[in-house]
Design an enzyme around this catalytic site. Sequence first.
Site, PDB file in Angstrom:
ATOM      1  N   SER A  18      -5.229   7.153   2.479  1.00  0.00           N
ATOM      2  CA  SER A  18      -3.892   6.589   2.661  1.00  0.00           C
ATOM      3  C   SER A  18      -3.538   5.626   1.541  1.00  0.00           C
ATOM      4  O   SER A  18      -2.468   5.731   0.918  1.00  0.00           O
ATOM      5  CB  SER A  18      -3.810   5.870   4.011  1.00  0.00           C
ATOM      6  OG  SER A  18      -3.950   6.770   5.083  1.00  0.00           O
ATOM      7  N   ARG A  41       0.981  -2.747   2.520  1.00  0.00           N
ATOM      8  CA  ARG A  41       0.968  -2.729   3.984  1.00  0.00           C
ATOM      9  C   ARG A  41       2.275  -2.190   4.548  1.00  0.00           C
ATOM     10  O   ARG A  41       2.283  -1.451   5.541  1.00  0.00           O
ATOM     11  CB  ARG A  41       0.727  -4.139   4.512  1.00  0.00           C
ATOM     12  CG  ARG A  41      -0.700  -4.460   4.862  1.00  0.00           C
ATOM     13  CD  ARG A  41      -1.142  -3.712   6.084  1.00  0.00           C
ATOM     14  NE  ARG A  41      -2.507  -4.042   6.443  1.00  0.00           N
ATOM     15  CZ  ARG A  41      -3.143  -3.555   7.499  1.00  0.00           C
ATOM     16  NH1 ARG A  41      -2.523  -2.725   8.307  1.00  0.00           N
ATOM     17  NH2 ARG A  41      -4.378  -3.879   7.758  1.00  0.00           N
ATOM     18  N   HIS A  44       2.365   1.559   4.121  1.00  0.00           N
ATOM     19  CA  HIS A  44       1.415   2.163   5.042  1.00  0.00           C
ATOM     20  C   HIS A  44       1.960   2.173   6.470  1.00  0.00           C
ATOM     21  O   HIS A  44       1.710   3.110   7.241  1.00  0.00           O
ATOM     22  CB  HIS A  44       0.090   1.409   4.985  1.00  0.00           C
ATOM     23  CG  HIS A  44      -0.992   2.007   5.822  1.00  0.00           C
ATOM     24  ND1 HIS A  44      -1.413   1.441   7.003  1.00  0.00           N
ATOM     25  CD2 HIS A  44      -1.727   3.136   5.665  1.00  0.00           C
ATOM     26  CE1 HIS A  44      -2.373   2.186   7.522  1.00  0.00           C
ATOM     27  NE2 HIS A  44      -2.582   3.222   6.736  1.00  0.00           N
TER      28      HIS A  44
END
Length: 215
Positions: A18, A41, A44
Amino acid sequence: MTGGLAYVRDPGEIYRQSFATIEREANLSRYSPAMRAVAIRLVHACGMVDLLDDLVFCDGAAEAGRAALAAGRPVFCDVEMVRTGIIPARLPAGNALVCTLNDPRAAAIGRANGETRSAAAVELWDERLDGAIAVIGNAPTALFRLLERLDVGAPRPALIVGMPVGFVGAVEAKAELAANPRGAAFITIAGRRGGSALAAAAVNGLGNGAAEWRV
């Protein structure tokens, strides 16, 4: 376990792939190391690299947030979904996660003022707001109310993470934050996109560098 559908099962490998994909597809060159961790972040959390086109922040925003966390300052959340999405293990000083939405006083203030409970709940933050982090991930009215409170002398947070989502007021509230953050550092997402998951992800990114992701 054998058989069944073919997919990546190992959690560490899922994370590795990822973040490798984000590093490959996203242009992260404009970010400081601290802000880069927040940006990763956020991508994601939503699976959309183009979100970074709408990421708006002031110089030193992530660094201000990290300093507030390191100093043990609380994190104020507009809704329980934001509070729940923040991972306590990512917080360096056991920082308090505070949501006053369900405080009975918020409902009473909202009825008296003819405003949303989310906006009214912000009025209960003053006592510990100075130098804290304020995180708005759901209600544009809460972000508007926070800015109004600062206009009349409420204690100033170190960082405002303003990411309300929606069709009524979200664009305008975030634009107001970016145009005049009232002396606080800020991170926001321009436009309609936002939400509790993204707001929580931003705080999780403040708590750790990109190399520290864990399941």
